[in-house]
Motif scaffolding. Structure first.
Motif, PDB file in Angstrom:
ATOM      1  N   VAL A 138      60.997  39.927  16.180  1.00  0.00           N
ATOM      2  CA  VAL A 138      59.693  39.263  16.265  1.00  0.00           C
ATOM      3  C   VAL A 138      58.948  39.717  17.508  1.00  0.00           C
ATOM      4  CG1 VAL A 138      58.538  37.046  16.552  1.00  0.00           C
ATOM      5  CG2 VAL A 138      60.405  37.253  14.922  1.00  0.00           C
ATOM      6  N   GLY A 139      59.661  39.830  18.628  1.00  0.00           N
ATOM      7  CA  GLY A 139      59.026  40.279  19.864  1.00  0.00           C
ATOM      8  C   GLY A 139      58.394  41.648  19.725  1.00  0.00           C
ATOM      9  N   LEU A 140      59.100  42.573  19.085  1.00  0.00           N
ATOM     10  CA  LEU A 140      58.554  43.906  18.872  1.00  0.00           C
ATOM     11  C   LEU A 140      57.386  43.877  17.893  1.00  0.00           C
ATOM     12  CD1 LEU A 140      61.892  45.932  18.657  1.00  0.00           C
ATOM     13  CD2 LEU A 140      60.260  45.945  20.538  1.00  0.00           C
ATOM     14  N   GLU A 141      57.483  43.008  16.884  1.00  0.00           N
ATOM     15  CA  GLU A 141      56.409  42.932  15.892  1.00  0.00           C
ATOM     16  C   GLU A 141      55.109  42.419  16.495  1.00  0.00           C
ATOM     17  OE1 GLU A 141      58.047  40.527  12.800  1.00  0.00           O
ATOM     18  OE2 GLU A 141      58.844  42.243  11.679  1.00  0.00           O
ATOM     19  N   ILE A 142      55.195  41.513  17.473  1.00  0.00           N
ATOM     20  CA  ILE A 142      53.970  40.953  18.053  1.00  0.00           C
ATOM     21  C   ILE A 142      53.485  41.734  19.269  1.00  0.00           C
ATOM     22  CG2 ILE A 142      54.469  38.640  17.193  1.00  0.00           C
ATOM     23  CD1 ILE A 142      55.367  37.831  19.942  1.00  0.00           C
ATOM     24  N   GLY A 143      54.181  42.835  19.614  1.00  0.00           N
ATOM     25  CA  GLY A 143      53.599  43.710  20.615  1.00  0.00           C
ATOM     26  C   GLY A 143      54.440  44.080  21.808  1.00  0.00           C
ATOM     27  N   ALA A 144      55.666  43.574  21.926  1.00  0.00           N
ATOM     28  CA  ALA A 144      56.511  43.997  23.042  1.00  0.00           C
ATOM     29  C   ALA A 144      56.820  45.491  22.910  1.00  0.00           C
ATOM     30  CB  ALA A 144      57.809  43.192  23.072  1.00  0.00           C
ATOM     31  N   ASP A 145      56.876  46.198  24.040  1.00  0.00           N
ATOM     32  CA  ASP A 145      57.139  47.634  24.022  1.00  0.00           C
ATOM     33  C   ASP A 145      58.626  47.949  23.950  1.00  0.00           C
ATOM     34  OD1 ASP A 145      54.368  49.102  24.758  1.00  0.00           O
ATOM     35  OD2 ASP A 145      54.486  47.183  25.777  1.00  0.00           O
ATOM     36  N   ASP A 146      59.459  47.037  24.441  1.00  0.00           N
ATOM     37  CA  ASP A 146      60.903  47.241  24.417  1.00  0.00           C
ATOM     38  C   ASP A 146      61.556  45.894  24.669  1.00  0.00           C
ATOM     39  OD1 ASP A 146      63.351  48.463  24.247  1.00  0.00           O
ATOM     40  OD2 ASP A 146      63.037  49.853  25.907  1.00  0.00           O
ATOM     41  N   TYR A 147      62.883  45.824  24.485  1.00  0.00           N
ATOM     42  CA  TYR A 147      63.611  44.596  24.769  1.00  0.00           C
ATOM     43  C   TYR A 147      64.958  44.959  25.358  1.00  0.00           C
ATOM     44  CZ  TYR A 147      66.551  45.488  20.711  1.00  0.00           C
ATOM     45  OH  TYR A 147      67.428  46.065  19.833  1.00  0.00           O
ATOM     46  N   LEU A 148      65.560  43.977  26.029  1.00  0.00           N
ATOM     47  CA  LEU A 148      66.880  44.155  26.611  1.00  0.00           C
ATOM     48  C   LEU A 148      67.600  42.825  26.491  1.00  0.00           C
ATOM     49  CD1 LEU A 148      68.618  46.289  28.056  1.00  0.00           C
ATOM     50  CD2 LEU A 148      67.747  45.406  30.225  1.00  0.00           C
ATOM     51  N   ALA A 149      68.846  42.861  25.984  1.00  0.00           N
ATOM     52  CA  ALA A 149      69.611  41.633  25.788  1.00  0.00           C
ATOM     53  C   ALA A 149      70.389  41.285  27.052  1.00  0.00           C
ATOM     54  CB  ALA A 149      70.560  41.796  24.606  1.00  0.00           C
ATOM     55  N   LYS A 150      70.451  40.005  27.364  1.00  0.00           N
ATOM     56  CA  LYS A 150      71.279  39.525  28.471  1.00  0.00           C
ATOM     57  C   LYS A 150      72.709  39.318  27.967  1.00  0.00           C
ATOM     58  CE  LYS A 150      67.646  36.763  30.757  1.00  0.00           C
ATOM     59  NZ  LYS A 150      67.258  35.394  31.127  1.00  0.00           N
ATOM     60  N   PRO A 151      73.701  39.554  28.855  1.00  0.00           N
ATOM     61  CA  PRO A 151      73.591  40.148  30.189  1.00  0.00           C
ATOM     62  C   PRO A 151      73.360  41.645  30.085  1.00  0.00           C
ATOM     63  CG  PRO A 151      75.880  39.776  29.651  1.00  0.00           C
ATOM     64  CD  PRO A 151      75.084  39.200  28.510  1.00  0.00           C
ATOM     65  N   PHE A 152      72.688  42.226  31.089  1.00  0.00           N
ATOM     66  CA  PHE A 152      72.341  43.634  30.984  1.00  0.00           C
ATOM     67  C   PHE A 152      72.761  44.401  32.222  1.00  0.00           C
ATOM     68  CE2 PHE A 152      68.657  41.098  32.247  1.00  0.00           C
ATOM     69  CZ  PHE A 152      68.380  41.611  33.500  1.00  0.00           C
ATOM     70  N   ASN A 153      72.930  45.685  32.030  1.00  0.00           N
ATOM     71  CA  ASN A 153      73.280  46.598  33.107  1.00  0.00           C
ATOM     72  C   ASN A 153      72.024  46.939  33.901  1.00  0.00           C
ATOM     73  OD1 ASN A 153      73.780  49.091  34.511  1.00  0.00           O
ATOM     74  ND2 ASN A 153      75.559  49.419  33.197  1.00  0.00           N
ATOM     75  N   PRO A 154      72.031  46.812  35.220  1.00  0.00           N
ATOM     76  CA  PRO A 154      70.828  47.119  36.004  1.00  0.00           C
ATOM     77  C   PRO A 154      70.349  48.548  35.829  1.00  0.00           C
ATOM     78  CG  PRO A 154      72.742  46.879  37.435  1.00  0.00           C
ATOM     79  CD  PRO A 154      73.150  46.380  36.087  1.00  0.00           C
ATOM     80  N   ARG A 155      71.273  49.466  35.618  1.00  0.00           N
ATOM     81  CA  ARG A 155      70.866  50.857  35.389  1.00  0.00           C
ATOM     82  C   ARG A 155      70.081  50.987  34.091  1.00  0.00           C
ATOM     83  NH1 ARG A 155      76.150  54.501  36.243  1.00  0.00           N
ATOM     84  NH2 ARG A 155      76.978  52.979  34.786  1.00  0.00           N
ATOM     85  N   GLU A 156      70.498  50.221  33.068  1.00  0.00           N
ATOM     86  CA  GLU A 156      69.776  50.276  31.802  1.00  0.00           C
ATOM     87  C   GLU A 156      68.385  49.676  31.949  1.00  0.00           C
ATOM     88  OE1 GLU A 156      70.143  49.107  27.060  1.00  0.00           O
ATOM     89  OE2 GLU A 156      71.689  48.432  28.471  1.00  0.00           O
ATOM     90  N   LEU A 157      68.270  48.570  32.700  1.00  0.00           N
ATOM     91  CA  LEU A 157      66.949  47.987  32.931  1.00  0.00           C
ATOM     92  C   LEU A 157      66.029  48.991  33.599  1.00  0.00           C
ATOM     93  CD1 LEU A 157      64.964  45.612  33.021  1.00  0.00           C
ATOM     94  CD2 LEU A 157      65.997  44.949  35.208  1.00  0.00           C
ATOM     95  N   LEU A 158      66.511  49.665  34.634  1.00  0.00           N
ATOM     96  CA  LEU A 158      65.705  50.654  35.334  1.00  0.00           C
ATOM     97  C   LEU A 158      65.324  51.806  34.404  1.00  0.00           C
ATOM     98  CD1 LEU A 158      64.473  51.548  38.047  1.00  0.00           C
ATOM     99  CD2 LEU A 158      66.642  52.704  38.542  1.00  0.00           C
TER     100      LEU A 158
END
Length: 283
Positions: A138-158
């Motif tokens: 839903v987030g991507l459908e309404i316009g988010a450019d990307d998503y990341l699931a918690k918990p996440f790797n800081p390197r992946e976030l960057l």
């Protein structure tokens, strides 16, 4: 959907590279392959100046850890705990990317994302609870450019921040801001980057003068500090003896005021900054 907590992040350390522990965030640059001490992250080339990230997350401990990590990798970071704080920061600062948590007090992340997309093209990276696939879709459908699931790797976030900024390089961040502004007989055109006076003649403006007048024209009637104007126009914090905004204001007054010594359109507010007084319409 349970909100992620610092203890939950800490339990994932063996799998997620010590994600956002105090120790992990203390010396971030050397933990990411390809980053050298004293170097840059490579993000800066994607946008003008140092990229400014707005993190919208209600957990203060997580916010502080994430912010410390990103700042250690050449990013400017502002923090908001809910949608109202986010709106205030968006109005006062030039933001290059928003990291938006799905679970927030008051207005939730999906509602905020939908509202932002109706107003602006600023890139949005949404944070979701692990396994909530429907919310990510839903987030991507309404316009988010990307998503990341918690918990996440800081390197992946960057890495995801870098990718989104690269994709958005050279695009208009504020689509609504591209409309022409009319005030006191003047017309300011962002597409042509020109100002036309009431007589129909073009007013010669430098790039810095145009950007400053445009920033103020988008926020008529609001008192804007020198620091806010510098951030909005140049995307940087002021130096200890910063006077560039005052110099630009003086030059703009010479070009648009009937009496620059007694200005009516750009007024100085003692200990506050400046306010653009004319009524502004958009066309």
């Amino acid at each position: 959907m349970p909100a992620i907590r610092p203890s939950r992040i800490a339990r994932t350390a063996p799998e997620h590279c010590g994600s956002f522990s105090a120790a992990a965030c203390g010396n971030t640059r050397t933990q990411i392959p390809g980053f050298k001490a004293g170097g840059t992250s490579g993000i800066r080339s994607a946008v003008t100046g140092t990229p400014h990230i707005l993190l919208v997350e209600d957990d203060r401990e997580i916010s502080q850890l994430v912010a410390r990590y990103l700042r250690g990798n050449d990013l400017r970071v502002s923090l908001a705990g809910d949608g109202r704080e986010m709106d205030r920061l968006l109005a006062d600062s030039r933001i290059d990317l928003i990291i938006l948590d799905l679970m927030l007090p008051g207005e939730d992340g999906l509602s905020i994302c939908r509202r932002l997309r109706a107003q602006s093209g600023v890139p949005i990276l949404m944070l979701t609870a692990k396994g909530e696939e429907i919310d990510r879709i839903v987030g991507l459908e309404i316009g988010a450019d990307d998503y990341l699931a918690k918990p996440f790797n800081p390197r992946e976030l960057l890495a995801r921040i870098r990718a989104v900024l690269r994709r958005g390089a050279g695009t208009e961040r504020e689509e609504d801001g591209a409309r022409r502004l009319a005030f006191a007989g003047f017309v300011l055109d962002p597409d042509l980057r020109q100002l036309v006076n009431p007589d129909g003649a073009q007013v010669a403006l430098t790039a810095a003068e145009f950007d400053l007048l445009h920033a103020m024209g988008l926020r008529p009637g609001r008192v804007l500090s020198r620091d806010q104007l510098l951030d909005l126009t140049q995307g940087r914090a002021p130096g200890p003896f910063e006077r560039s905004i005052d110099v630009l204001i003086s030059r703009i007054r010479q070009k648009i005021e009937r009496d620059p010594r007694n200005p009516e359109m750009i007024k100085t507010i003692r200990s506050g900054g400046y306010v653009f007084t004319p009524a502004v319409t958009r066309a």
